[in-house]
Design an enzyme around this catalytic site. Structure first.
Site, PDB file in Angstrom:
ATOM      1  N   SER A 292       0.833  -1.198   0.000  1.00  0.00           N
ATOM      2  CA  SER A 292       0.000   0.000   0.000  1.00  0.00           C
ATOM      3  C   SER A 292       0.878   1.263   0.000  1.00  0.00           C
ATOM      4  O   SER A 292       1.706   1.430  -0.883  1.00  0.00           O
ATOM      5  CB  SER A 292      -0.982  -0.045   1.170  1.00  0.00           C
TER       6      SER A 292
ATOM      7  N   ASP B 169      -5.745  -3.642  -2.461  1.00  0.00           N
ATOM      8  CA  ASP B 169      -4.773  -3.332  -1.410  1.00  0.00           C
ATOM      9  C   ASP B 169      -4.083  -4.580  -0.840  1.00  0.00           C
ATOM     10  O   ASP B 169      -4.736  -5.503  -0.361  1.00  0.00           O
ATOM     11  CB  ASP B 169      -5.520  -2.599  -0.289  1.00  0.00           C
TER      12      ASP B 169
END
Length: 321
Positions: free
Chosen positions: A57, A171
């Site tokens: 991320s 993610d």
């Protein structure tokens, strides 16, 4: 903090011992991820040479720029980022699989990384994402850098996922928020990990909703950007969002993020117990909210001070071994 790099002079005719291969595992954390820049600053001051970088991320964003050798330029840019600049990075879309398309963020990364492909970076780099069709971890160590980073930051429900090679990627924090295992798989003997999730649940409870600088919640900002879309559904959603409830409850955005944070905190805790890094840095950033990038200097400084403290502790421990 030079021990990982130094070695005894070899005896004549003997092969000198190889220094430990150092890996960096940069965890997920949205705006809290700016702390990675402070950690990198502390590593540089300690003259620790990093060999491989794995990021999830926001950790993938910072890690990619660091692996390209351009981290100083990114640091300067982020420290001058104000709230209008943050909003300019958002490209809202009509809510389907996310509220933000993510292309402007990808362009921001591309502007700071000269290499188009991961294998062209100065350091070996891996970006962690999640295949949301089967829950598998997807680690990109080659191929298009921007696409890999763009997939790694696709927070479910907020940033649209990425289609790549028949997969739908989101993610990486869903499966590996602090990618210690990935750094080891890249050949690291010693892993320095940065965990930004350890106090996030308690931090949100102590600072439940208000932005520290008095800005409107990010959901309201996104709705303002979406007003150009003439949709009765969007109008009803906006009216519902601003309707005062009979009892005070968190907004939908806070509920979504809190759920993700709880999940990531638990996954991180389990992962670090299973594969503990040699050096674990956990900056106290639980009170920093999702989009508070305008607190860059403060966040970077907290990351720096936390890294200095843990590096000094590790040095003392090794000295006494």
């Amino acid at each position: 903090m030079n021990e990982p790099q130094t070695s005894q002079a070899p005896a004549a005719g003997l092969t000198p011992p190889r220094r430990p291969r150092i890996g960096l595992a940069l965890g997920s954390g949205s705006a809290r991820g700016l702390a990675h820049i402070g950690v990198l600053r502390a590593l540089k001051e300690a003259r620790i040479e990093v060999d491989v970088v794995a990021g999830t991320s926001m950790g993938a964003v910072i890690g990619a720029v660091f692996a390209s050798g351009k981290i100083d330029g990114l640091s300067a840019r982020l420290c001058n980022l104000d709230w209008p600049g943050i909003v300019a990075l958002l490209d809202p879309v009509f809510p389907r699989s996310g509220l933000i398309d993510g292309q402007k963020i990808a362009e921001f990364v591309r502007a700071h990384v000269p290499s188009a492909r991961i294998e062209d970076l100065l350091l070996p780099f891996a970006a962690v994402a999640t295949d949301i069709t089967n829950g598998e971890q997807v680690v990109a160590t080659t191929g298009d850098l921007t696409e890999a980073v763009r997939a790694s930051i696709a927070v479910p429900g907020i940033v649209t996922p990425v289609r790549s090679n028949g997969r739908i990627l989101a993610d990486g924090g869903l499966v590996n928020p602090v990618p210690v295992s990935v750094a080891r798989a890249m050949g690291a003997d010693l892993v320095i990990a940065v965990d930004l999730n350890h106090d996030i649940v308690a931090g949100r409870l102590s600072h439940p909703a208000a932005h520290s600088n008095g800005h409107a919640p990010i959901m309201a900002r996104l709705l303002e950007s979406l007003q150009a879309i003439n949709s009765p559904v969007l109008a009803q959603f906006e009216a519902w969002l601003h309707k005062a409830p009979l009892e005070p409850l968190p907004g939908i955005f806070d509920v979504l993020l809190a759920s993700l944070y709880i999940m990531q905190a638990r996954v991180t805790e389990a992962g670090l117990q299973q594969d503990r890094p040699e050096i674990l840095i956990q900056p106290p950033l639980g009170a920093v909210r999702f989009m508070e990038f305008d607190r860059a200097e403060e966040i970077i400084d907290i990351g720096y001070r936390s890294a200095v403290e843990q590096l000094a502790l590790w040095t003392r421990t090794k000295t006494h071994d």
